[in-house]
Scaffold this motif. Structure first.
Motif, PDB file in Angstrom:
ATOM      1  N   ASP A  76      -5.378   0.044  -1.603  1.00 35.43           N
ATOM      2  CA  ASP A  76      -6.126   1.278  -1.423  1.00 35.43           C
ATOM      3  C   ASP A  76      -6.611   1.779  -2.786  1.00 35.43           C
ATOM      4  O   ASP A  76      -5.801   2.089  -3.671  1.00 35.43           O
ATOM      5  CB  ASP A  76      -5.231   2.323  -0.754  1.00 35.43           C
ATOM      6  CG  ASP A  76      -6.004   3.572  -0.362  1.00 35.43           C
ATOM      7  OD1 ASP A  76      -7.197   3.681  -0.729  1.00 35.43           O
ATOM      8  OD2 ASP A  76      -5.409   4.446   0.298  1.00 35.43           O
ATOM      9  N   SER A  77      -7.929   1.876  -2.968  1.00 41.96           N
ATOM     10  CA  SER A  77      -8.484   2.292  -4.258  1.00 41.96           C
ATOM     11  C   SER A  77      -8.125   3.729  -4.606  1.00 41.96           C
ATOM     12  O   SER A  77      -8.095   4.091  -5.785  1.00 41.96           O
ATOM     13  CB  SER A  77     -10.010   2.131  -4.253  1.00 41.96           C
ATOM     14  OG  SER A  77     -10.597   2.926  -3.238  1.00 41.96           O
ATOM     15  N   LEU A  96      -3.920   4.908 -13.560  1.00 43.00           N
ATOM     16  CA  LEU A  96      -4.832   4.997 -14.692  1.00 43.00           C
ATOM     17  C   LEU A  96      -5.044   3.639 -15.360  1.00 43.00           C
ATOM     18  O   LEU A  96      -6.141   3.337 -15.816  1.00 43.00           O
ATOM     19  CB  LEU A  96      -4.285   6.009 -15.711  1.00 43.00           C
ATOM     20  CG  LEU A  96      -5.282   6.654 -16.667  1.00 43.00           C
ATOM     21  CD1 LEU A  96      -6.421   7.315 -15.911  1.00 43.00           C
ATOM     22  CD2 LEU A  96      -4.566   7.673 -17.537  1.00 43.00           C
ATOM     23  N   SER A  97      -4.001   2.821 -15.428  1.00 44.37           N
ATOM     24  CA  SER A  97      -4.128   1.510 -16.067  1.00 44.37           C
ATOM     25  C   SER A  97      -5.153   0.635 -15.358  1.00 44.37           C
ATOM     26  O   SER A  97      -5.977  -0.026 -16.005  1.00 44.37           O
ATOM     27  CB  SER A  97      -2.763   0.800 -16.090  1.00 44.37           C
ATOM     28  OG  SER A  97      -1.831   1.515 -16.868  1.00 44.37           O
ATOM     29  N   VAL A  98      -5.119   0.621 -14.044  1.00 40.23           N
ATOM     30  CA  VAL A  98      -6.068  -0.193 -13.274  1.00 40.23           C
ATOM     31  C   VAL A  98      -7.480   0.350 -13.423  1.00 40.23           C
ATOM     32  O   VAL A  98      -8.440  -0.411 -13.592  1.00 40.23           O
ATOM     33  CB  VAL A  98      -5.643  -0.227 -11.791  1.00 40.23           C
ATOM     34  CG1 VAL A  98      -6.687  -0.965 -10.953  1.00 40.23           C
ATOM     35  CG2 VAL A  98      -4.281  -0.896 -11.645  1.00 40.23           C
ATOM     36  N   ASP A 103       0.818  -1.218   0.000  1.00 40.16           N
ATOM     37  CA  ASP A 103       0.000   0.000   0.000  1.00 40.16           C
ATOM     38  C   ASP A 103       0.847   1.261   0.000  1.00 40.16           C
ATOM     39  O   ASP A 103       0.427   2.316   0.506  1.00 40.16           O
ATOM     40  CB  ASP A 103      -0.980   0.030   1.173  1.00 40.16           C
ATOM     41  CG  ASP A 103      -2.265  -0.727   0.868  1.00 40.16           C
ATOM     42  OD1 ASP A 103      -2.591  -0.905  -0.327  1.00 40.16           O
ATOM     43  OD2 ASP A 103      -2.942  -1.156   1.815  1.00 40.16           O
ATOM     44  N   THR A 104       2.058   1.161  -0.535  1.00 39.20           N
ATOM     45  CA  THR A 104       2.880   2.343  -0.801  1.00 39.20           C
ATOM     46  C   THR A 104       3.450   2.200  -2.203  1.00 39.20           C
ATOM     47  O   THR A 104       3.613   1.088  -2.714  1.00 39.20           O
ATOM     48  CB  THR A 104       4.035   2.488   0.196  1.00 39.20           C
ATOM     49  OG1 THR A 104       4.988   1.437  -0.024  1.00 39.20           O
ATOM     50  CG2 THR A 104       3.538   2.438   1.631  1.00 39.20           C
ATOM     51  N   TYR A 105       3.760   3.319  -2.818  1.00 38.79           N
ATOM     52  CA  TYR A 105       4.323   3.272  -4.164  1.00 38.79           C
ATOM     53  C   TYR A 105       5.752   2.739  -4.184  1.00 38.79           C
ATOM     54  O   TYR A 105       6.275   2.395  -5.251  1.00 38.79           O
ATOM     55  CB  TYR A 105       4.283   4.660  -4.794  1.00 38.79           C
ATOM     56  CG  TYR A 105       2.885   5.113  -5.159  1.00 38.79           C
ATOM     57  CD1 TYR A 105       1.927   4.204  -5.601  1.00 38.79           C
ATOM     58  CD2 TYR A 105       2.520   6.453  -5.058  1.00 38.79           C
ATOM     59  CE1 TYR A 105       0.644   4.610  -5.912  1.00 38.79           C
ATOM     60  CE2 TYR A 105       1.238   6.870  -5.380  1.00 38.79           C
ATOM     61  CZ  TYR A 105       0.307   5.943  -5.812  1.00 38.79           C
ATOM     62  OH  TYR A 105      -0.966   6.348  -6.142  1.00 38.79           O
ATOM     63  N   TRP A 106       6.378   2.652  -3.020  1.00 39.92           N
ATOM     64  CA  TRP A 106       7.716   2.063  -2.971  1.00 39.92           C
ATOM     65  C   TRP A 106       7.678   0.601  -3.387  1.00 39.92           C
ATOM     66  O   TRP A 106       8.690   0.057  -3.857  1.00 39.92           O
ATOM     67  CB  TRP A 106       8.314   2.218  -1.578  1.00 39.92           C
ATOM     68  CG  TRP A 106       8.683   3.622  -1.247  1.00 39.92           C
ATOM     69  CD1 TRP A 106       8.010   4.474  -0.423  1.00 39.92           C
ATOM     70  CD2 TRP A 106       9.799   4.359  -1.751  1.00 39.92           C
ATOM     71  NE1 TRP A 106       8.639   5.694  -0.380  1.00 39.92           N
ATOM     72  CE2 TRP A 106       9.741   5.653  -1.187  1.00 39.92           C
ATOM     73  CE3 TRP A 106      10.852   4.049  -2.622  1.00 39.92           C
ATOM     74  CZ2 TRP A 106      10.691   6.635  -1.465  1.00 39.92           C
ATOM     75  CZ3 TRP A 106      11.787   5.029  -2.907  1.00 39.92           C
ATOM     76  CH2 TRP A 106      11.707   6.288  -2.345  1.00 39.92           C
TER      77      TRP A 106
END
Length: 291
Positions: free
Chosen positions: A218-219, A224-226, A137-140
């Motif tokens: 987390d929505s 954008l792809s999802v 749930d992090t962009y890392w």
């Protein structure tokens, strides 16, 4: 030297086949673009072909106001820009020392990195590692596991190796250290390959999909792809999110919204490509072919 009849026939056949191939890639995109800019009535009656019918921006207005595409677009921008910065920095810092003949164990480290192109730890161990590091749930979780592409690193390393040693010797005579030599001398003359690898990383981060499904629950963080995939796959969810009730209107909205979502997804890369296209062939060929 004039081409023989056989060569002219060969070229003509090649041009025809390549033109047909280009049209097969271009026509679907033009159709989607036309759907997104056409009126709901034109879409419903099936009048839309390769050109918009009854030009309208209502679909994009509805897409912006009725879905979370603005937030998802911003998430994709953040993922892409930060990912490019991190990956290019790591790739340069890996490629430069591995291109130096004096660097100890350069061959061993290079082979170790090439090994990862053939074998990997697998999905489950990778997920457990990411989870243990607290990156879910992090962009890392998107940036770190694929921080350096071995293929891109090898291209840049080979490019550095092909730079004449006289340039480096002159810089060292003028007092350049390793960092200054890399930043002030090597990187400016490596602009073609840098631009090419930036494009590679940019496309990869912009289109990241599988990792988002695995690591991001987390929505509000979805890219954008999802979002576009969910819009295409789940029509009932799309109708509910758009708050559209009549069946016919919902059908029209679905077709237009899906087309507009796909256009928004592919447009940034199509716009960015011409700016680096002049470096593309030169960067790949010089960086990957040693001669």
């Amino acid at each position: 030297m004039r081409a023989s009849p056989g060569e002219r026939l060969f070229y003509a056949v090649n041009y025809i086949l390549l033109t047909l191939l280009a049209c097969s890639c271009l026509f679907p995109l033009l159709h989607l673009l036309s759907l997104s800019f056409s009126s709901p009535e034109a879409i419903q009656t099936g009048k839309v072909g390769l050109w918009p019918v009854e030009f309208s921006l209502d679909t994009y207005k509805l897409l912006a106001s009725g879905t979370s595409i603005v937030r998802s677009f911003w998430n994709s921008v953040v993922i892409t820009l930060v990912g490019i910065a991190l990956s290019m920095t790591a790739t340069i810092l890996a490629a430069y020392p591995l291109s130096r003949q004096s660097f100890y164990a350069r061959k061993t480290l290079t082979l170790a990195m090439i090994f990862t192109m053939i074998f990997s730890g697998g999905l489950i161990p990778t997920y457990l590692t990411v989870q243990a590091l607290g990156l879910v749930d992090t962009y890392w979780a998107i940036w770190l596991p694929g921080l350096v592409s071995t293929y891109n690193m090898l291209i840049l390393r080979t490019y550095f190796e092909q730079i004449p040693s006289e340039i480096e010797d002159a810089a060292r005579i003028d007092g350049c250290g390793e960092v200054r030599l890399l930043v002030r001398v090597l990187l400016p003359i490596s602009l073609p390959v840098i631009a090419t690898l930036t494009l590679f990383y940019g496309v990869a981060y912009w289109n990241v999909f599988f990792s988002m499904l695995i690591y991001i629950n987390d929505s509000t963080m979805q890219n954008l792809s999802v979002l576009v995939q969910q819009m295409i796959k789940n029509q009932s969810a799309l109708q509910q999110s758009m708050l559209v009730q009549p069946d016919e209107q919902a059908h029209v909205v679905e077709e237009g919204i899906k087309s507009a979502g796909i256009v928004v997804l592919v447009a940034p890369m199509l716009i960015a490509y011409p700016f680096v296209q002049k470096y593309f062939v030169k960067g790949v060929m010089i960086g990957s072919v040693k001669g």
